[in-house]
Design an enzyme around this catalytic site. Structure first.
Site, PDB file in Angstrom:
ATOM      1  N   HIS A  37     -28.732  36.127 -41.542  1.00 35.65           N
ATOM      2  CA  HIS A  37     -28.626  35.094 -40.524  1.00 35.65           C
ATOM      3  C   HIS A  37     -27.763  35.706 -39.328  1.00 35.65           C
ATOM      4  O   HIS A  37     -26.665  34.968 -39.187  1.00 35.65           O
ATOM      5  CB  HIS A  37     -28.037  33.870 -40.896  1.00 35.65           C
ATOM      6  CG  HIS A  37     -28.741  32.608 -39.986  1.00 35.65           C
ATOM      7  ND1 HIS A  37     -28.834  31.256 -40.312  1.00 35.65           N
ATOM      8  CD2 HIS A  37     -28.605  32.723 -38.909  1.00 35.65           C
ATOM      9  CE1 HIS A  37     -29.265  30.672 -39.216  1.00 35.65           C
ATOM     10  NE2 HIS A  37     -28.982  31.201 -38.229  1.00 35.65           N
ATOM     11  N   ARG A  61     -35.013  29.530 -38.245  1.00 30.51           N
ATOM     12  CA  ARG A  61     -34.517  28.703 -39.155  1.00 30.51           C
ATOM     13  C   ARG A  61     -35.073  28.667 -40.638  1.00 30.51           C
ATOM     14  O   ARG A  61     -36.471  28.884 -40.527  1.00 30.51           O
ATOM     15  CB  ARG A  61     -34.322  27.244 -38.714  1.00 30.51           C
ATOM     16  CG  ARG A  61     -33.291  26.722 -37.750  1.00 30.51           C
ATOM     17  CD  ARG A  61     -31.910  27.097 -38.247  1.00 30.51           C
ATOM     18  NE  ARG A  61     -30.647  26.650 -37.170  1.00 30.51           N
ATOM     19  CZ  ARG A  61     -30.217  27.503 -36.401  1.00 30.51           C
ATOM     20  NH1 ARG A  61     -30.689  28.916 -36.441  1.00 30.51           N
ATOM     21  NH2 ARG A  61     -29.181  26.868 -35.621  1.00 30.51           N
ATOM     22  N   GLU A 117     -30.224  28.722 -47.705  1.00 28.14           N
ATOM     23  CA  GLU A 117     -29.292  29.615 -47.254  1.00 28.14           C
ATOM     24  C   GLU A 117     -27.774  29.190 -47.593  1.00 28.14           C
ATOM     25  O   GLU A 117     -27.410  28.119 -47.053  1.00 28.14           O
ATOM     26  CB  GLU A 117     -29.472  30.497 -46.174  1.00 28.14           C
ATOM     27  CG  GLU A 117     -29.209  29.668 -44.741  1.00 28.14           C
ATOM     28  CD  GLU A 117     -29.863  30.521 -43.542  1.00 28.14           C
ATOM     29  OE1 GLU A 117     -28.874  30.329 -42.563  1.00 28.14           O
ATOM     30  OE2 GLU A 117     -30.750  30.935 -43.498  1.00 28.14           O
TER      31      GLU A 117
END
Length: 327
Positions: A285, A238, A267
């Site tokens: 991601h 994360r 993000e």
């Protein structure tokens, strides 16, 4: 009457078909993220929601949703959900552990190998016509085999990453909130290490811890300085676990050799300075992003939601106290 639910992001047809057997479904198949206000309006008359990590479920939202009984996150991480607020209102929250372990571990290894052998940098050079022939000292990388792998977080995904290290004859160190069982250590050929010890000894440091206030900026300037100047950092968990500004400085100054990143602070609005660095592999991601895994995640979330709204304890319930309050 069937319970009424909202699916906040685009999902697969079979997921909607399953949900439709049990619920009245409103689905955002246009896949345009809702603002906080729009999400509150959509959920005001709903009994449940299947959401993504891009959706913030907090006390303010729950206050506007008096009928809400269950929140099913399509992710293993759940830092987008205020569990305390959910529990206080008797709202069950679930996640999707297990189904994405191997795919996420594969991606961590892709980042590790990509950073070690400079794959993204050198592909760009080939495409730009910079490759003019073979030279002995041309674009040297570092070996992964027989190196020391350090893993922060030895849960399901951390263990899957460690299993893959055997094929590269690596020494495996790990740091966890508590030491795993001896049989797991033996099976993985992994040795427990303190945080500083791991940072100092590992050639590759892989982060696989959940994001929380306790892990915010777990890796910052001080930790990066403890690492070898030849070391590579991989963050596949994360954004926020790493202080991105400190990491950018470390990569610029040669404090560490390189990094492989699948996640970022703020993000998708990652720091533009990352884009100017050649010693970092950047991914959007995609840790769990294979078709089979994302289908399994969506169906797991759907089954969690249907169970919760049917009065059955969902298999991946994060806050059991909420169910007892609801009962």
């Amino acid at each position: 009457m069937k319970p009424s639910i909202l699916v906040t992001r685009e999902v697969f047809d079979e997921t909607l078909e399953f949900l439709g057997l049990h619920c009245e479904v409103e689905s955002n198949q246009r896949d345009i993220p809702f603002t906080a206000d729009a999400l509150a309006q959509k959920l005001a008359e709903k009994d449940g929601v299947m959401c993504a990590l891009t959706d913030r479920v907090d006390a303010k939202l729950i206050e506007h949703c008096p009928r809400l009984k269950a929140v099913a996150n399509i992710a293993v991480g759940y830092n987008n959900i205020d569990l305390g607020a959910c529990t206080a209102r008797g709202v069950m929250a679930t996640n999707t552990p297990g189904v994405l372990d191997d795919s996420t571990a594969d991606l961590a290894w892709a980042l590790m190998l990509g950073a070690a052998r400079r794959l993204t940098e050198l592909e760009h050079r080939v495409r730009a016509g910079e490759w003019k022939g073979w030279r002995l000292k041309q674009w040297l990388g570092v070996d992964v085999h027989h190196a020391t792998l350090g893993i922060f977080g030895m849960g399901r995904i951390g263990q899957a990453i460690a299993r893959r290290a055997a094929g590269f004859d690596m020494r495996v160190l790990y740091h966890n909130r508590k030491r795993v069982a001896p049989d797991i250590e033996h099976r993985l050929n992994a040795q427990y290490a303190g945080k500083e010890e791991l940072l100092k000894e590992a050639d590759f440091v892989v982060l696989q811890v959940p994001y929380s206030p306790e892990t915010h900026h777990m890796i910052g300037a001080a930790e990066l300085k403890l690492m070898k100047p030849t070391a590579i950092l991989v963050n596949s968990t994360r954004g926020g676990v790493v202080d991105d500004i400190a990491l950018i400085a470390a990569l610029k100054q040669g404090v560490i050799r390189a990094a492989g990143l699948d996640v970022f602070e703020n993000e998708p609005n990652l720091s533009a300075e990352f884009l100017n660095l050649v010693n970092v592999v950047l991914m959007p991601h995609i840790g769990s992003s294979t078709e089979a895994t994302r289908r399994a995640m969506a169906m797991t979330a759907a089954k969690n939601l249907v169970s919760a709204l049917s009065g059955v304890s969902p298999p991946n319930l994060l806050n059991p106290d909420a169910r007892s309050l609801r009962a």
